[in-house]
Design a protein around this motif. Sequence first.
Motif, PDB file in Angstrom:
ATOM      1  N   ALA A 246       0.829  -1.201   0.000  1.00  0.00           N
ATOM      2  CA  ALA A 246       0.000   0.000   0.000  1.00  0.00           C
ATOM      3  C   ALA A 246       0.869   1.258   0.000  1.00  0.00           C
ATOM      4  CB  ALA A 246      -0.919   0.008   1.214  1.00  0.00           C
ATOM      5  N   ILE A 247       0.426   2.255  -0.749  1.00  0.00           N
ATOM      6  CA  ILE A 247       1.117   3.542  -0.784  1.00  0.00           C
ATOM      7  C   ILE A 247       0.518   4.453   0.282  1.00  0.00           C
ATOM      8  CG2 ILE A 247       1.603   5.612  -2.141  1.00  0.00           C
ATOM      9  CD1 ILE A 247       1.396   3.915  -4.659  1.00  0.00           C
ATOM     10  N   ILE A 248       1.394   5.101   1.049  1.00  0.00           N
ATOM     11  CA  ILE A 248       0.950   6.079   2.051  1.00  0.00           C
ATOM     12  C   ILE A 248       1.476   7.452   1.649  1.00  0.00           C
ATOM     13  CG2 ILE A 248       0.849   6.694   4.489  1.00  0.00           C
ATOM     14  CD1 ILE A 248       1.760   3.832   5.135  1.00  0.00           C
ATOM     15  N   PRO A 249       0.639   8.297   1.068  1.00  0.00           N
ATOM     16  CA  PRO A 249       1.098   9.653   0.725  1.00  0.00           C
ATOM     17  C   PRO A 249       1.304  10.479   1.996  1.00  0.00           C
ATOM     18  CG  PRO A 249      -0.898   9.045  -0.484  1.00  0.00           C
ATOM     19  CD  PRO A 249      -0.741   8.071   0.627  1.00  0.00           C
ATOM     20  N   VAL A 250       2.408  11.200   2.039  1.00  0.00           N
ATOM     21  CA  VAL A 250       2.725  12.042   3.189  1.00  0.00           C
ATOM     22  C   VAL A 250       2.729  13.500   2.733  1.00  0.00           C
ATOM     23  CG1 VAL A 250       4.376  12.520   5.041  1.00  0.00           C
ATOM     24  CG2 VAL A 250       4.162  10.194   4.137  1.00  0.00           C
ATOM     25  N   LEU A 251       1.952  14.322   3.423  1.00  0.00           N
ATOM     26  CA  LEU A 251       1.798  15.733   3.054  1.00  0.00           C
ATOM     27  C   LEU A 251       2.405  16.636   4.126  1.00  0.00           C
ATOM     28  CD1 LEU A 251      -2.025  15.590   2.214  1.00  0.00           C
ATOM     29  CD2 LEU A 251      -0.121  15.066   0.663  1.00  0.00           C
ATOM     30  N   ARG A 252       2.698  17.859   3.746  1.00  0.00           N
ATOM     31  CA  ARG A 252       3.010  18.907   4.718  1.00  0.00           C
ATOM     32  C   ARG A 252       1.713  19.621   5.076  1.00  0.00           C
ATOM     33  NH1 ARG A 252       7.499  21.633   5.237  1.00  0.00           N
ATOM     34  NH2 ARG A 252       6.256  22.574   6.897  1.00  0.00           N
ATOM     35  N   ASN A 253       1.712  20.331   6.200  1.00  0.00           N
ATOM     36  CA  ASN A 253       0.490  21.040   6.592  1.00  0.00           C
ATOM     37  C   ASN A 253       0.249  22.263   5.708  1.00  0.00           C
ATOM     38  OD1 ASN A 253       2.038  23.234   7.645  1.00  0.00           O
ATOM     39  ND2 ASN A 253       2.363  22.064   9.529  1.00  0.00           N
ATOM     40  N   SER A 254      -0.909  22.867   5.861  1.00  0.00           N
ATOM     41  CA  SER A 254      -1.330  23.942   4.956  1.00  0.00           C
ATOM     42  C   SER A 254      -0.529  25.227   5.118  1.00  0.00           C
ATOM     43  CB  SER A 254      -2.822  24.242   5.158  1.00  0.00           C
ATOM     44  OG  SER A 254      -3.072  24.638   6.503  1.00  0.00           O
ATOM     45  N   SER A 255       0.306  25.315   6.149  1.00  0.00           N
ATOM     46  CA  SER A 255       1.166  26.488   6.314  1.00  0.00           C
ATOM     47  C   SER A 255       2.426  26.396   5.465  1.00  0.00           C
ATOM     48  CB  SER A 255       1.565  26.654   7.794  1.00  0.00           C
ATOM     49  OG  SER A 255       0.448  26.980   8.578  1.00  0.00           O
ATOM     50  N   SER A 256       2.646  25.227   4.885  1.00  0.00           N
ATOM     51  CA  SER A 256       3.873  24.964   4.143  1.00  0.00           C
ATOM     52  C   SER A 256       3.798  25.471   2.710  1.00  0.00           C
ATOM     53  CB  SER A 256       4.147  23.453   4.132  1.00  0.00           C
ATOM     54  OG  SER A 256       5.075  23.104   3.145  1.00  0.00           O
ATOM     55  N   GLY A 257       4.863  26.162   2.277  1.00  0.00           N
ATOM     56  CA  GLY A 257       4.944  26.574   0.883  1.00  0.00           C
ATOM     57  C   GLY A 257       5.081  25.387  -0.038  1.00  0.00           C
ATOM     58  N   SER A 258       5.771  24.333   0.425  1.00  0.00           N
ATOM     59  CA  SER A 258       5.919  23.115  -0.380  1.00  0.00           C
ATOM     60  C   SER A 258       4.570  22.457  -0.613  1.00  0.00           C
ATOM     61  CB  SER A 258       6.871  22.132   0.309  1.00  0.00           C
ATOM     62  OG  SER A 258       8.169  22.670   0.408  1.00  0.00           O
ATOM     63  N   GLU A 259       3.719  22.441   0.428  1.00  0.00           N
ATOM     64  CA  GLU A 259       2.389  21.845   0.281  1.00  0.00           C
ATOM     65  C   GLU A 259       1.588  22.606  -0.761  1.00  0.00           C
ATOM     66  OE1 GLU A 259      -1.689  21.438   0.312  1.00  0.00           O
ATOM     67  OE2 GLU A 259      -0.827  23.236   1.245  1.00  0.00           O
ATOM     68  N   GLY A 260       1.609  23.927  -0.682  1.00  0.00           N
ATOM     69  CA  GLY A 260       0.863  24.733  -1.648  1.00  0.00           C
ATOM     70  C   GLY A 260       1.364  24.521  -3.065  1.00  0.00           C
ATOM     71  N   TYR A 261       2.676  24.421  -3.206  1.00  0.00           N
ATOM     72  CA  TYR A 261       3.265  24.227  -4.528  1.00  0.00           C
ATOM     73  C   TYR A 261       2.864  22.865  -5.096  1.00  0.00           C
ATOM     74  CZ  TYR A 261       6.738  23.811  -8.225  1.00  0.00           C
ATOM     75  OH  TYR A 261       7.354  23.631  -9.444  1.00  0.00           O
ATOM     76  N   VAL A 262       2.976  21.800  -4.300  1.00  0.00           N
ATOM     77  CA  VAL A 262       2.650  20.455  -4.769  1.00  0.00           C
ATOM     78  C   VAL A 262       1.159  20.321  -5.043  1.00  0.00           C
ATOM     79  CG1 VAL A 262       2.536  18.019  -4.063  1.00  0.00           C
ATOM     80  CG2 VAL A 262       4.652  19.323  -3.745  1.00  0.00           C
ATOM     81  N   ARG A 263       0.328  20.944  -4.225  1.00  0.00           N
ATOM     82  CA  ARG A 263      -1.124  20.875  -4.454  1.00  0.00           C
ATOM     83  C   ARG A 263      -1.481  21.431  -5.830  1.00  0.00           C
ATOM     84  NH1 ARG A 263      -3.652  25.070  -2.542  1.00  0.00           N
ATOM     85  NH2 ARG A 263      -2.488  24.977  -0.575  1.00  0.00           N
ATOM     86  N   GLU A 264      -0.897  22.561  -6.186  1.00  0.00           N
ATOM     87  CA  GLU A 264      -1.228  23.189  -7.459  1.00  0.00           C
ATOM     88  C   GLU A 264      -0.514  22.539  -8.648  1.00  0.00           C
ATOM     89  OE1 GLU A 264      -3.629  25.531  -7.633  1.00  0.00           O
ATOM     90  OE2 GLU A 264      -3.843  25.023  -5.511  1.00  0.00           O
TER      91      GLU A 264
END
Length: 304
Positions: free
Chosen positions: A143-161
């Motif tokens: 099984a794949i477990i995706p790991v995210l940064r929280n919404s305060s993270s610039g990396s999270e915002g960049y990867v989301r978009e």
Amino acid sequence: MKIHSRWLVLLGLIALTACSRRQEVLISGSETMKNVITLLAEGFNASQKKYEVKVSGGGSKLGIDDLTRKRVDIAMTSNDISETHLAALADISRYEKVDIGFDGVAVVVHPSNPVSKIHLLQFSQILSGKISNWKELGGPDMAIIPVLRNSSSGSEGYVREHVLRRKDLGEPVYAALKDAEYTSVAVTKRDNKEIFDFISSNPGAIAYMGVGVAKSEGKNKIRILDYSLLPEGPYLTPSVDNIQAGKYRLSRPLALVYVPDGGRKDAFIAYALSEEGQKQIRDYDYMQAAPTTVIVKEKRATGK
């Protein structure tokens, strides 16, 4: 008389300490940038005796929030400033956004994972939950477990978009996926240390982080996958050369945002852009922002 003299000496020492006390420069924001800015701060602090820079993380959003609320002097951001923040920054009269380097976003897995490469569609479908097992990428039945940064993270915002909503495939694709959300099985971590710790005990995990952090702190903890925009390739590692040549597509500028003061803040910015500061940035596996290409953006409340 002896007591009086002693008090005079003590008062003299207090006055001397007050005169020699350094002026603080407080910085917060991007976890991606935290370590390299800390190194810059150490170099800057050692180079002069007038100012002392102190650095904390918390994520790009927190850094901008801290700056707009005047809790810090400089914000670190690894993501675009939202219009909300632009309006807030305008209220403090004038700010500058200075790109001090460029970073690649590394896609990372457990060192034992045999999968060596990934393309945008695969990573997007992992983040959305459409791909949930490593065997779909030629790996083990796990099984794949995706790991995210929280919404305060610039990396999270960049990867989301740019990944989840596939902005790098063009506006029609991005418009169709603008409301895409992460899979419910994804786990969120506060910072890179938590990501390293989670991956070490979860061989099925996949995460993302700045390549500078991945290479400097991830030895024997994670492995970086080669990445491609298209299924047919080319698959590339997030090296300084590939980022500088524009070949590695998951890359973004790293910026410092501040209100110029003609003093302590400007002195640190100047150090970050100096030959010595830029060498530290490159040594940390971030691409240099050559002085001729440094981008400075200004917004004034007057609209000028």
